[in-house]
Write a protein that holds these residues in place. Structure first.
Motif, PDB file in Angstrom:
ATOM      1  N   THR A  18      -6.270 -13.048  -6.402  1.00 19.38           N
ATOM      2  CA  THR A  18      -6.191 -13.705  -5.091  1.00 19.38           C
ATOM      3  C   THR A  18      -5.249 -12.931  -4.176  1.00 19.38           C
ATOM      4  OG1 THR A  18      -6.355 -15.748  -6.344  1.00 19.38           O
ATOM      5  CG2 THR A  18      -5.912 -15.953  -3.988  1.00 19.38           C
ATOM      6  N   ALA A  19      -4.073 -12.563  -4.718  1.00 18.55           N
ATOM      7  CA  ALA A  19      -3.112 -11.805  -3.912  1.00 18.55           C
ATOM      8  C   ALA A  19      -3.728 -10.490  -3.452  1.00 18.55           C
ATOM      9  CB  ALA A  19      -1.842 -11.550  -4.709  1.00 18.55           C
ATOM     10  N   ALA A  20      -4.438  -9.814  -4.351  1.00 16.67           N
ATOM     11  CA  ALA A  20      -5.053  -8.527  -3.993  1.00 16.67           C
ATOM     12  C   ALA A  20      -6.041  -8.712  -2.846  1.00 16.67           C
ATOM     13  CB  ALA A  20      -5.746  -7.918  -5.206  1.00 16.67           C
ATOM     14  N   LEU A  21      -6.855  -9.765  -2.920  1.00 18.85           N
ATOM     15  CA  LEU A  21      -7.833 -10.014  -1.856  1.00 18.85           C
ATOM     16  C   LEU A  21      -7.124 -10.286  -0.531  1.00 18.85           C
ATOM     17  CD1 LEU A  21     -10.470 -12.162  -3.793  1.00 18.85           C
ATOM     18  CD2 LEU A  21     -10.660  -9.774  -3.038  1.00 18.85           C
ATOM     19  N   LEU A  22      -6.052 -11.083  -0.597  1.00 20.39           N
ATOM     20  CA  LEU A  22      -5.311 -11.382   0.636  1.00 20.39           C
ATOM     21  C   LEU A  22      -4.726 -10.104   1.244  1.00 20.39           C
ATOM     22  CD1 LEU A  22      -3.416 -14.687  -0.214  1.00 20.39           C
ATOM     23  CD2 LEU A  22      -5.218 -14.356   1.468  1.00 20.39           C
ATOM     24  N   PHE A  23      -4.170  -9.252   0.379  1.00 15.52           N
ATOM     25  CA  PHE A  23      -3.547  -8.033   0.894  1.00 15.52           C
ATOM     26  C   PHE A  23      -4.574  -7.086   1.515  1.00 15.52           C
ATOM     27  CE2 PHE A  23       0.346  -9.102  -1.417  1.00 15.52           C
ATOM     28  CZ  PHE A  23       1.271  -8.707  -0.482  1.00 15.52           C
ATOM     29  N   LEU A  24      -5.827  -7.190   1.063  1.00 19.14           N
ATOM     30  CA  LEU A  24      -6.851  -6.307   1.620  1.00 19.14           C
ATOM     31  C   LEU A  24      -7.254  -6.733   3.024  1.00 19.14           C
ATOM     32  CD1 LEU A  24      -9.213  -5.568  -1.376  1.00 19.14           C
ATOM     33  CD2 LEU A  24      -7.563  -4.067  -0.269  1.00 19.14           C
ATOM     34  N   TRP A  25      -6.950  -7.956   3.374  1.00 24.16           N
ATOM     35  CA  TRP A  25      -7.379  -8.481   4.667  1.00 24.16           C
ATOM     36  C   TRP A  25      -6.470  -7.947   5.773  1.00 24.16           C
ATOM     37  CZ3 TRP A  25      -5.427 -13.257   7.314  1.00 24.16           C
ATOM     38  CH2 TRP A  25      -6.229 -13.585   8.412  1.00 24.16           C
ATOM     39  N   PRO A  26      -7.056  -7.253   6.803  1.00 28.62           N
ATOM     40  CA  PRO A  26      -6.223  -6.612   7.837  1.00 28.62           C
ATOM     41  C   PRO A  26      -5.342  -7.600   8.596  1.00 28.62           C
ATOM     42  CG  PRO A  26      -8.523  -5.942   8.037  1.00 28.62           C
ATOM     43  CD  PRO A  26      -8.496  -7.029   7.024  1.00 28.62           C
ATOM     44  N   GLY A  27      -5.805  -8.820   8.786  1.00 29.45           N
ATOM     45  CA  GLY A  27      -5.051  -9.793   9.572  1.00 29.45           C
ATOM     46  C   GLY A  27      -3.678 -10.099   9.009  1.00 29.45           C
ATOM     47  N   THR A  71       5.097  -1.917   6.707  1.00 27.22           N
ATOM     48  CA  THR A  71       5.036  -0.753   5.810  1.00 27.22           C
ATOM     49  C   THR A  71       4.910  -1.203   4.358  1.00 27.22           C
ATOM     50  OG1 THR A  71       6.434   0.464   7.341  1.00 27.22           O
ATOM     51  CG2 THR A  71       6.222   1.357   5.120  1.00 27.22           C
ATOM     52  N   LEU A  72       5.735  -2.165   3.974  1.00 25.40           N
ATOM     53  CA  LEU A  72       5.682  -2.640   2.587  1.00 25.40           C
ATOM     54  C   LEU A  72       4.353  -3.322   2.289  1.00 25.40           C
ATOM     55  CD1 LEU A  72       9.278  -4.014   1.900  1.00 25.40           C
ATOM     56  CD2 LEU A  72       8.257  -1.868   1.160  1.00 25.40           C
ATOM     57  N   THR A  73       3.815  -4.052   3.267  1.00 27.99           N
ATOM     58  CA  THR A  73       2.514  -4.698   3.058  1.00 27.99           C
ATOM     59  C   THR A  73       1.449  -3.636   2.779  1.00 27.99           C
ATOM     60  OG1 THR A  73       3.218  -6.388   4.612  1.00 27.99           O
ATOM     61  CG2 THR A  73       0.893  -6.371   4.016  1.00 27.99           C
ATOM     62  N   ARG A  74       1.510  -2.542   3.533  1.00 23.82           N
ATOM     63  CA  ARG A  74       0.535  -1.461   3.307  1.00 23.82           C
ATOM     64  C   ARG A  74       0.724  -0.849   1.926  1.00 23.82           C
ATOM     65  NH1 ARG A  74       1.949   0.064   8.685  1.00 23.82           N
ATOM     66  NH2 ARG A  74       0.411  -0.755  10.146  1.00 23.82           N
ATOM     67  N   ILE A  75       1.971  -0.756   1.479  1.00 25.26           N
ATOM     68  CA  ILE A  75       2.225  -0.184   0.148  1.00 25.26           C
ATOM     69  C   ILE A  75       1.629  -1.097  -0.926  1.00 25.26           C
ATOM     70  CG2 ILE A  75       4.052   0.239  -1.549  1.00 25.26           C
ATOM     71  CD1 ILE A  75       5.729   1.384   0.748  1.00 25.26           C
ATOM     72  N   ILE A  76       1.872  -2.400  -0.813  1.00 22.71           N
ATOM     73  CA  ILE A  76       1.344  -3.324  -1.829  1.00 22.71           C
ATOM     74  C   ILE A  76      -0.183  -3.277  -1.859  1.00 22.71           C
ATOM     75  CG2 ILE A  76       1.245  -5.733  -2.600  1.00 22.71           C
ATOM     76  CD1 ILE A  76       3.937  -6.212  -1.498  1.00 22.71           C
ATOM     77  N   ARG A  77      -0.810  -3.134  -0.690  1.00 23.23           N
ATOM     78  CA  ARG A  77      -2.266  -3.015  -0.632  1.00 23.23           C
ATOM     79  C   ARG A  77      -2.788  -2.002  -1.642  1.00 23.23           C
ATOM     80  NH1 ARG A  77      -3.761  -2.800   5.682  1.00 23.23           N
ATOM     81  NH2 ARG A  77      -3.815  -5.046   5.860  1.00 23.23           N
ATOM     82  N   VAL A  78      -2.088  -0.893  -1.759  1.00 25.91           N
ATOM     83  CA  VAL A  78      -2.541   0.161  -2.669  1.00 25.91           C
ATOM     84  C   VAL A  78      -2.091  -0.145  -4.096  1.00 25.91           C
ATOM     85  CG1 VAL A  78      -2.418   2.623  -3.159  1.00 25.91           C
ATOM     86  CG2 VAL A  78      -2.416   1.820  -0.791  1.00 25.91           C
ATOM     87  N   THR A  79      -0.793  -0.452  -4.267  1.00 23.44           N
ATOM     88  CA  THR A  79      -0.279  -0.583  -5.629  1.00 23.44           C
ATOM     89  C   THR A  79      -0.917  -1.754  -6.368  1.00 23.44           C
ATOM     90  OG1 THR A  79       1.600  -1.818  -4.730  1.00 23.44           O
ATOM     91  CG2 THR A  79       1.936   0.520  -5.202  1.00 23.44           C
ATOM     92  N   ILE A  80      -1.226  -2.837  -5.660  1.00 25.22           N
ATOM     93  CA  ILE A  80      -1.786  -4.002  -6.347  1.00 25.22           C
ATOM     94  C   ILE A  80      -3.169  -3.670  -6.901  1.00 25.22           C
ATOM     95  CG2 ILE A  80      -2.934  -5.167  -4.405  1.00 25.22           C
ATOM     96  CD1 ILE A  80      -1.608  -7.781  -5.426  1.00 25.22           C
ATOM     97  N   LEU A  81      -3.904  -2.809  -6.176  1.00 22.58           N
ATOM     98  CA  LEU A  81      -5.225  -2.414  -6.669  1.00 22.58           C
ATOM     99  C   LEU A  81      -5.096  -1.453  -7.846  1.00 22.58           C
ATOM    100  CD1 LEU A  81      -7.302  -1.971  -3.404  1.00 22.58           C
ATOM    101  CD2 LEU A  81      -7.306  -3.867  -5.024  1.00 22.58           C
ATOM    102  N   ILE A  82      -4.126  -0.542  -7.757  1.00 25.25           N
ATOM    103  CA  ILE A  82      -3.919   0.385  -8.882  1.00 25.25           C
ATOM    104  C   ILE A  82      -3.562  -0.416 -10.138  1.00 25.25           C
ATOM    105  CG2 ILE A  82      -2.468   2.262  -9.760  1.00 25.25           C
ATOM    106  CD1 ILE A  82      -2.224   3.297  -6.925  1.00 25.25           C
ATOM    107  N   ASN A  83      -2.703  -1.410  -9.953  1.00 26.12           N
ATOM    108  CA  ASN A  83      -2.314  -2.244 -11.091  1.00 26.12           C
ATOM    109  C   ASN A  83      -3.533  -2.939 -11.702  1.00 26.12           C
ATOM    110  OD1 ASN A  83      -0.435  -3.461 -12.866  1.00 26.12           O
ATOM    111  ND2 ASN A  83      -0.585  -5.348 -11.678  1.00 26.12           N
ATOM    112  N   LEU A  84      -4.374  -3.523 -10.853  1.00 23.12           N
ATOM    113  CA  LEU A  84      -5.559  -4.214 -11.376  1.00 23.12           C
ATOM    114  C   LEU A  84      -6.495  -3.232 -12.079  1.00 23.12           C
ATOM    115  CD1 LEU A  84      -6.518  -6.786  -8.596  1.00 23.12           C
ATOM    116  CD2 LEU A  84      -5.622  -7.256 -10.862  1.00 23.12           C
ATOM    117  N   LEU A  85      -6.622  -2.038 -11.508  1.00 22.46           N
ATOM    118  CA  LEU A  85      -7.495  -1.030 -12.123  1.00 22.46           C
ATOM    119  C   LEU A  85      -6.997  -0.705 -13.529  1.00 22.46           C
ATOM    120  CD1 LEU A  85      -9.709   1.232 -11.913  1.00 22.46           C
ATOM    121  CD2 LEU A  85      -7.850   2.730 -11.192  1.00 22.46           C
ATOM    122  N   MET A  86      -5.677  -0.577 -13.679  1.00 30.15           N
ATOM    123  CA  MET A  86      -5.136  -0.225 -14.994  1.00 30.15           C
ATOM    124  C   MET A  86      -5.297  -1.362 -15.992  1.00 30.15           C
ATOM    125  SD  MET A  86      -2.055   2.326 -14.601  1.00 30.15           S
ATOM    126  CE  MET A  86      -1.318   2.458 -13.031  1.00 30.15           C
TER     127      MET A  86
END
Lengths: 412, 317
Positions: A320-329, A260-275
C-alpha cells in the motif's frame, strides 16, 4: 552568561555550549513538557522491567534455547537500519550539492545518534550478563576481532555514533560561536559517514548471513535487502519528523527536503519489494527443506502460525505504501496527511519485516527442526517500549538543540 | 522555545539566547531532574538484588586462560564455597587439563540405538542441570526409516521404543574442528582445547547467545534462570570447564564429560547406554576401539555440507 570571548579556549567554551544547548533544549511549551513526562514515565517502566530481568534471569522473557533471540535483537536490527537511513539526507546534500538539503541534513544525523543509542541499549538488554559488559571493551577485555562479526558491529556502531556526534557537535558549536564552520573539520567526516552508514548495516547483516546452519539468513541478498529497507524506514521517519517540526515550530525550508526524501523512498521502496520477491521466488520455486522457515513465516508450519498475521500485515503495509508513493500527487502540500500515513505504513512495514519477520523465523524450525514458537512476553514489551521512549527523548532533545540553527539556515 | 523569538543577537555573537528569570526556572528544572533521578534509582532497585549474587572478586575475575596458578586456586576455592552457600552441597572443583597426545572422538551405532533416552537422563544428572527445566546436552530425534531429513523427525516422542518404522538419532555437541560457535563469540569465552573439546569459561561468558544462534546442532544451552539442584542430587565431582553448577545468564554445553574423560573414565551418557550403541576414545591411539570402528564401519557425519568437521560420528552395522 553572555557572549563567549573570542580568545576563550575550546576546553572551556565547548562545555559551556553543551550546557547552554541542554538548558535551552529543556525549555518549552506545556505540550513539550507533557510529551517529555510521558516519555520519562515509559522509560522508567522499561528500566524497572529490565532491572527485574537482570535480577530474576532471562526466564522472564519468552525466549528459549530454540528461539534464543527475540524482540530485543529484532528491534536492534531495525534501529541499525534507521540509523543508516539517516544518510539519505547526507547523500543529496553533500554528494549532489543540494543546497536546500544542507540546511536540514543535521536532522538525519541527529536521528542517527538517537537510533545508535537505542541499538546499544537493545544489545545490553539482550545480554544475559550485562555486568560483564567490560569483557567486550578492547584492551581490558578480550576482543575476538577480526573473527567475530559481533566485534565488528561494536566497532562500526560506536564509530558511527562518534562520527555523528562530532559532525553535529562541530556544526552546532560553530553556530554557537557565531563562526563559519571550517569545511576541513567536517566535510571529510561527512564523506566518511556516508561509507560508514552503509557499513553499519552491512556488518549487521553479516551477523546473520554468515551463519551456515541457519538457511533462512544464509543468503547473499540479506545485506542489500537490509540497506533497501533502511533507505525506506530512515527517510520515512525523517519526513514525519520534518512535517511535525514544521507544524510545531513554523520553521521554513522543509518542503524541498520532504519532496527530495519522498522521491528517494519512491525508488527504494520498490527495490525493497523487488528483493523480497526475488527471495520468495528462490525459496518457494526451489522448495525442499531450505524453504521451511519461509513457509513458517508466510503460511505456518505443522499447524504453528504465530507469525503469519504479522508478515501479511507487513506485506499489505509495504505494498500500500509503495502504491501511495508512486502517486505524483503525494508531493503536493495538500496531501501531507496522506504522505504521513504512507510513511507510517512503510515504517511499520519495515519494522515487522526486518524485526520479527527476520529474526524469529531464522530460529523456526530450529537447527534440529523442532518448531518451537515465540511470542514476546510482557516484560520484553516493557523493556522495548522503555528503550523506544528513551530514544525519542534523545531525538527530541537533540532536535531542540539544533532548532536555533534550523531557524536561521547557515551558509555552510 | 519561547525565548528564541526575542533572540536578535547579531551573528557575530553567540546565537543562543539568554533565558530570563534564570533562577526560578533553574530551581524548577533542578527539582524535576532530582525527581527523575530519584524515580530512576527506584526503578532499577531490583539490580541491588542481582548485585548481591555477584561478588567483587567474581566481577573482576580475568579470563580462565589468563589466570595464574594461585589465582586459579583462589577462584576454585571461591566457587566451592559459593556452591556450599547457595546449594548446600560440598563439592570439589578440579582444573582438568587435556592429556597430551589425546584427541577425543565419539561414535554412535545407529543400527543399535533404540531411543530409550537413558543417555539424556544420565547427562542431566552428571552435569548438574537445572531440575525444573529438565535440561540435558543430548536430544534424541525419532526419525521415520528411509529419510535423513530431520524435519520429519520428532524430539518429543513418547511411548514404547523402538517403534518398527522408526530409527533414532541422538544429537549432542559434535566438538567440531571448525566450530562456528567459537568463531562468533565476541569475547573469546569459548574455545577448542587441544584434546578436541570445545569449552566455555562460564565466568567470562556475557550471555549474548550468538554461539547458540551459530551452532547447527542445537548443542548449546542458555541458563535462562539460576539452575536449581537439590543438595542431595548435586554431583560433587566437578571441573571448572565442565559440570560445575553454571551461573545464571551464561551459555553452557557438552564437554564430553571432561571431568571424567580427562581422568580416564568414560562419558556418563556412554556408561548409561543399555544397548552399547555409544563408543568413545582417543582417535590418535592406533589400537583403540574407536579407531577400528572409524576405519571399518560405514560412517556418517551430520550436516557435513556445512564444513564444521565434527569429531562426532554415526555408523551402521
Amino acid at each position: 552568561m553572555s557572549s563567549i570571548p573570542a580568545k576563550e579556549s575550546h576546553v572551556t567554551s565547548y562545555p559551556k555550549f553543551i550546557g547552554r544547548s541542554l538548558w535551552l533544549a529543556t525549555e518549552g511549551s506545556f505540550a513539550f513538557y507533557a510529551w517529555m513526562t510521558m516519555l520519562t514515565m515509559l522509560f522508567l517502566v522499561g528500566a524497572n522491567a529490565w532491572a527485574n530481568q537482570v535480577a530474576g534471569g532471562m526466564i522472564g522473557t519468552n525466549m528459549t534455547d530454540q528461539v534464543s533471540w527475540g524482540l530485543y535483537i529484532a528491534n536492534f536490527t531495525f534501529m541499525v537500519g534507521l540509523a543508516a537511513g539517516g544518510v539519505m539526507m547526507v547523500i543529496p546534500a553533500y554528494l549532489y550539492h543540494d543546497r536546500k538539503m544542507h540546511d536540514v541534513v543535521i536532522i538525519g544525523e541527529l536521528l542517527a545518534i538517537a537510533a545508535i543509542v537505542m541499538c546499544l541499549l537493545f544489545v545490553v538488554a539482550d545480554l544475559g550478563r550485562p555486568d560483564r559488559f567490560w569483557h567486550m571493551l578492547p584492551g581490558i577485555g578480550k576482543f575476538n576481532w577480526p573473527i567475530s562479526m559481533l566485534t565488528w558491529d561494536v566497532i562500526v556502531l560506536n564509530g558511527y555514533l562518534v562520527l555523528n556526534l562530532h559532525i553535529c557537535g562541530y556544526l552546532l558549536y560553530m553556530r554557537f560561536l557565531g563562526r563559519k564552520p571550517n569545511p576541513t573539520w567536517y566535510i571529510p567526516f561527512v564523506m566518511l559517514s556516508i561509507v560508514w552508514a552503509i557499513s553499519i548495516h552491512t556488518v549487521t547483516a553479516f551477523l546473520y548471513c554468515g551463519l551456515g546452519g541457519r538457511p533462512f539468513w544464509n543468503t547473499a541478498l540479506l545485506t542489500p535487502r537490509f540497506l533497501a529497507s533502511a533507505f525506506v524506514s530512515g527517510p520515512a521517519f525523517i519526513i514525519v519528523a520534518m512535517v511535525l517540526i514544521k507544524r510545531l515550530t513554523g520553521i521554513g525550508g522543509l518542503d524541498h527536503p520532504i519532496a527530495t526524501l519522498t522521491r528517494i523512498i519512491r525508488v527504494t521502496i520498490l527495490i525493497n519489494l523487488l528483493m523480497v520477491a526475488s527471495e520468495l521466488f528462490t525459496e518457494f520455486y526451489t522448495g525442499g527443506s531450505h524453504v521451511s522457515a519461509a513457509k513458517y513465516l508466510f503460511f505456518g508450519l505443522h499447524g504453528k502460525t504465530a507469525l503469519v498475521p504479522w508478515t501479511w500485515t507487513a506485506i499489505g503495509l509495504n505494498i500500500t505504501a509503495a502504491l501511495l508513493f508512486l502517486w505524483p500527487g503525494l508531493l503536493g502540500f495538500r496531501w501531507r496527511p496522506l504522505l504521513v500515513a504512507a510513511c507510517c505504513m512503510a515504517f511499520v512495514g519495515a519494522w515487522i519485516e526486518k524485526g520479527m519477520g527476520l529474526i524469529v523465523p531464522g530460529f523456526i524450525p530450529s537447527t534440529l527442526h523442532e518448531v518451537v514458537e515465540y511470542v514476546p512476553s510482557q516484560l520484553e514489551w516493557k523493556v522495548t517500549v522503555g528503550i523506544w521512549a528513551f530514544g525519542l527523548m534523545v531525538f527530541t532533545i537533540a532536535i531542540k538543540t539544533a532548532l536555533p540553527t534550523l531557524k536561521r539556515p547557515a551558509e555552510h | 522555545m519561547t525565548s528564541t523569538e526575542t533572540d536578535s543577537t547579531p551573528s557575530s555573537k553567540p546565537s543562543l539566547p539568554i533565558v530570563e528569570n534564570f533562577s526560578r526556572r533553574a530551581a524548577v528544572k533542578a527539582g524535576f531532574a532530582t525527581l527523575g533521578a530519584g524515580a530512576f534509582v527506584a526503578a532499577i532497585s531490583p539490580l541491588r538484588q542481582a548485585a548481591k549474587n555477584t561478588s567483587a572478586a567474581e566481577f573482576m575475575q580475568t579470563h580462565y586462560t589468563e589466570l595464574s596458578t594461585e589465582q586459579k586456586a583462589d577462584v576454585i576455592a571461591r566457587l566451592e564455597a559459593e556452591t556450599k552457600e547457595k546449594y548446600g552441597a560440598d563439592v570439589t572443583i578440579g582444573d582438568d587439563r587435556p592429556i597430551p597426545g589425546t584427541k577425543f572422538v565419539y561414535a554412535i551405532n545407529l543400527s543399535v540405538c533404540n531411543g530409550n533416552g537413558k543417555c539424556v537422563e544420565a547427562c542431566h544428572k552428571e552435569n548438574n542441570h537445572d531440575r525444573d527445566t529438565n535440561q540435558s546436552y543430548i536430544r534424541v530425534i525419532e526419525m521415520p526409516k528411509g529419510t535423513m531429513d530431520m524435519e520429519q523427525g520428532s524430539t518429543t516422542y513418547t511411548g514404547v521404543v523402538p517403534k518398527d518404522d522408526k530409527f533414532y538419532l541422538p544429537v549432542q555437541c559434535q566438538q567440531c574442528d571448525e566450530p562456528p560457535c567459537v568463531d562468533v563469540c565476541p569475547v573469546k569465552a569459548t574455545w577448542k582445547e587441544e584434546d578436541g573439546i570445545v569449552v566455555v569459561d562460564y565466568n567470562w561468558c556475557i550471555g549474548c547467545r550468538y554461539c547458540e544462534a551459530a551452532c547447527p546442532y542445537h548443542a548449546r544451552r542458555f541458563n535462562w534462570k539460576k539452575p536449581e539442584v537439590p543438595a542431595a542430587e548435586v554431583n560433587p565431582d566437578q571441573s571448572y570447564l565442565s559440570n560445575r553448577i553454571r551461573p545464571v545468564g551464561v551459555v553452557e554445553k557438552c564437554t564430553y564429560c571432561l571431568h571424567r574423560t580427562r581422568r580416564g573414565k568414560l562419558p556418563a551418557c556412554l556408561e548409561a547406554c543399555p544397548t552399547g550403541a555409544r563408543v568413545f576414545g582417543n582417535i590418535l591411539d592406533k589400537d583403540s576401539n574407536i579407531r577400528w570402528i572409524l576405519e571399518n564401519k560405514r560412517v556418517y557425519i551430520l550436516k557435513e555440507e556445512l564444513g564444521t568437521k565434527p569429531a562426532f560420528f554415526y555408523y551402521f552395522d
